[in-house]
Design a protein around this motif. Structure first.
Motif, mmCIF file in Angstrom:
data_model
loop_
_atom_site.group_PDB
_atom_site.id
_atom_site.type_symbol
_atom_site.label_atom_id
_atom_site.label_comp_id
_atom_site.label_asym_id
_atom_site.label_seq_id
_atom_site.Cartn_x
_atom_site.Cartn_y
_atom_site.Cartn_z
ATOM 1 N N VAL A 1 39.787 24.015 38.970
ATOM 2 C CA VAL A 1 38.616 24.662 38.382
ATOM 3 C C VAL A 1 37.333 24.022 38.921
ATOM 4 C CG1 VAL A 1 37.344 25.070 36.240
ATOM 5 C CG2 VAL A 1 39.802 25.474 36.327
ATOM 6 N N LEU A 2 37.301 22.728 39.056
ATOM 7 C CA LEU A 2 36.101 22.043 39.530
ATOM 8 C C LEU A 2 35.753 22.366 40.973
ATOM 9 C CD1 LEU A 2 36.577 18.480 37.981
ATOM 10 C CD2 LEU A 2 34.842 20.184 37.344
ATOM 11 N N HIS A 3 36.769 22.432 41.845
ATOM 12 C CA HIS A 3 36.496 22.518 43.286
ATOM 13 C C HIS A 3 37.093 23.730 43.983
ATOM 14 C CE1 HIS A 3 34.698 18.575 43.061
ATOM 15 N NE2 HIS A 3 35.769 18.164 42.399
ATOM 16 N N GLY A 4 37.908 24.496 43.303
ATOM 17 C CA GLY A 4 38.535 25.658 43.922
ATOM 18 C C GLY A 4 39.837 25.298 44.620
ATOM 19 N N LEU A 5 40.511 26.329 45.111
ATOM 20 C CA LEU A 5 41.802 26.165 45.786
ATOM 21 C C LEU A 5 41.900 27.227 46.865
ATOM 22 C CD1 LEU A 5 44.637 24.713 45.672
ATOM 23 C CD2 LEU A 5 45.368 26.636 44.245
ATOM 24 N N GLN A 6 42.416 26.852 48.032
ATOM 25 C CA GLN A 6 42.600 27.817 49.108
ATOM 26 C C GLN A 6 43.937 27.591 49.795
ATOM 27 O OE1 GLN A 6 39.426 27.179 51.882
ATOM 28 N NE2 GLN A 6 40.245 25.240 52.606
ATOM 29 N N GLY A 7 44.465 28.652 50.357
ATOM 30 C CA GLY A 7 45.703 28.550 51.111
ATOM 31 C C GLY A 7 46.930 28.810 50.264
ATOM 32 N N PRO A 8 48.099 28.581 50.858
ATOM 33 C CA PRO A 8 49.349 28.925 50.160
ATOM 34 C C PRO A 8 49.642 28.031 48.958
ATOM 35 C CG PRO A 8 49.800 27.954 52.319
ATOM 36 C CD PRO A 8 48.322 28.088 52.206
ATOM 37 N N LEU A 9 50.197 28.671 47.923
ATOM 38 C CA LEU A 9 50.617 28.011 46.692
ATOM 39 C C LEU A 9 51.855 28.744 46.205
ATOM 40 C CD1 LEU A 9 50.069 26.224 44.083
ATOM 41 C CD2 LEU A 9 48.757 28.171 43.265
ATOM 42 N N THR A 10 52.907 28.015 45.850
ATOM 43 C CA THR A 10 54.140 28.630 45.379
ATOM 44 C C THR A 10 54.271 28.430 43.872
ATOM 45 O OG1 THR A 10 55.185 28.254 47.512
ATOM 46 C CG2 THR A 10 56.647 28.688 45.654
ATOM 47 N N VAL A 11 54.497 29.550 43.173
ATOM 48 C CA VAL A 11 54.697 29.535 41.724
ATOM 49 C C VAL A 11 55.954 30.329 41.429
ATOM 50 C CG1 VAL A 11 53.738 30.172 39.482
ATOM 51 C CG2 VAL A 11 52.201 29.433 41.318
ATOM 52 N N HIS A 12 56.908 29.716 40.763
ATOM 53 C CA HIS A 12 58.187 30.358 40.430
ATOM 54 C C HIS A 12 58.847 30.966 41.663
ATOM 55 C CE1 HIS A 12 57.637 29.772 36.192
ATOM 56 N NE2 HIS A 12 56.501 30.449 36.190
ATOM 57 N N GLY A 13 58.773 30.256 42.785
ATOM 58 C CA GLY A 13 59.434 30.706 44.003
ATOM 59 C C GLY A 13 58.691 31.764 44.797
ATOM 60 N N THR A 14 57.538 32.224 44.316
ATOM 61 C CA THR A 14 56.734 33.204 45.042
ATOM 62 C C THR A 14 55.525 32.503 45.630
ATOM 63 O OG1 THR A 14 57.417 34.973 43.556
ATOM 64 C CG2 THR A 14 55.432 35.360 44.860
ATOM 65 N N THR A 15 55.280 32.716 46.923
ATOM 66 C CA THR A 15 54.145 32.089 47.580
ATOM 67 C C THR A 15 52.963 33.054 47.605
ATOM 68 O OG1 THR A 15 55.583 30.714 48.934
ATOM 69 C CG2 THR A 15 53.327 31.007 49.719
ATOM 70 N N TYR A 16 51.819 32.544 47.182
ATOM 71 C CA TYR A 16 50.555 33.278 47.207
ATOM 72 C C TYR A 16 49.650 32.590 48.213
ATOM 73 C CZ TYR A 16 52.396 34.908 42.761
ATOM 74 O OH TYR A 16 53.196 35.443 41.799
ATOM 75 N N ASN A 17 48.851 33.354 48.923
ATOM 76 C CA ASN A 17 47.948 32.776 49.899
ATOM 77 C C ASN A 17 46.574 33.411 49.700
ATOM 78 O OD1 ASN A 17 46.827 31.401 52.009
ATOM 79 N ND2 ASN A 17 47.974 32.431 53.602
ATOM 80 N N GLY A 18 45.732 32.729 48.956
ATOM 81 C CA GLY A 18 44.422 33.270 48.649
ATOM 82 C C GLY A 18 43.429 32.161 48.415
ATOM 83 N N GLN A 19 42.410 32.468 47.643
ATOM 84 C CA GLN A 19 41.404 31.471 47.332
ATOM 85 C C GLN A 19 40.910 31.672 45.909
ATOM 86 O OE1 GLN A 19 38.520 30.791 50.322
ATOM 87 N NE2 GLN A 19 37.280 29.475 49.052
ATOM 88 N N MET A 20 40.758 30.553 45.208
ATOM 89 C CA MET A 20 40.126 30.563 43.892
ATOM 90 C C MET A 20 38.796 29.844 44.028
ATOM 91 S SD MET A 20 41.297 28.980 40.264
ATOM 92 C CE MET A 20 40.012 28.634 39.068
ATOM 93 N N ALA A 21 37.755 30.474 43.550
ATOM 94 C CA ALA A 21 36.421 29.883 43.613
ATOM 95 C C ALA A 21 36.318 28.661 42.707
ATOM 96 C CB ALA A 21 35.381 30.910 43.190
ATOM 97 N N ALA A 22 35.437 27.760 43.065
ATOM 98 C CA ALA A 22 35.138 26.593 42.235
ATOM 99 C C ALA A 22 34.247 27.014 41.069
ATOM 100 C CB ALA A 22 34.427 25.535 43.068
ATOM 101 N N TRP A 23 34.460 26.375 39.924
ATOM 102 C CA TRP A 23 33.651 26.635 38.732
ATOM 103 C C TRP A 23 33.093 25.331 38.177
ATOM 104 C CZ3 TRP A 23 32.262 31.441 37.791
ATOM 105 C CH2 TRP A 23 33.023 32.460 38.370
ATOM 106 N N GLY A 24 32.834 24.385 39.061
ATOM 107 C CA GLY A 24 32.362 23.070 38.652
ATOM 108 C C GLY A 24 30.994 23.051 38.014
ATOM 109 N N GLN A 25 30.266 24.168 38.093
ATOM 110 C CA GLN A 25 28.943 24.212 37.472
ATOM 111 C C GLN A 25 29.030 24.300 35.951
ATOM 112 O OE1 GLN A 25 30.358 26.695 39.203
ATOM 113 N NE2 GLN A 25 29.697 28.701 38.496
ATOM 114 N N PHE A 26 30.203 24.616 35.414
ATOM 115 C CA PHE A 26 30.375 24.680 33.970
ATOM 116 C C PHE A 26 30.491 23.276 33.390
ATOM 117 C CE2 PHE A 26 31.777 28.927 35.206
ATOM 118 C CZ PHE A 26 30.979 29.686 34.368
#
Length: 96
Positions: A18-43
């Motif tokens: 949440v503070l810095h965001g996330l990019q690239g592949p991430l596997t959850v429950h055996g499924t790989t996602y490849n995207g980007q989550m924006a940072a919300w560190g201003q909160f």
């Protein structure tokens, strides 16, 4: 997010995302996602803690609450970060 092992595990990981965001592949429950989550560190630490507490206890999740102090500690430990995390970086990082 329902049953996500990274969300319901150690609170430091979703806080860092949440503070810095996330990019690239991430596997959850055996499924790989490849995207980007924006940072919300201003909160505020309180807002981030409340939001993550909600998500960690919704959709069948039963993870402990996130505290403002936990968010503050991760924010301080990662203050120099200027780019989104990759999953590899995040799992190897010292977050407090």
């Amino acid at each position: 997010l329902a049953g996500s092992e990274w969300l319901t595990g150690d609170a430091e990981i979703p806080i860092a995302i949440v503070l810095h965001g996330l990019q690239g592949p991430l596997t959850v429950h055996g499924t790989t996602y490849n995207g980007q989550m924006a940072a919300w560190g201003q909160f505020s630490d309180d807002d981030i803690a409340a939001t993550l507490t909600y998500v960690r206890s919704s959709w069948g999740n039963a993870a402990p609450a996130v505290t403002e102090d936990e968010v503050e500690a991760v924010r301080a430990a990662t203050a120099g970060r200027t780019t989104p995390w990759t999953w590899d970086e995040l799992t190897k990082a010292k977050l407090k």
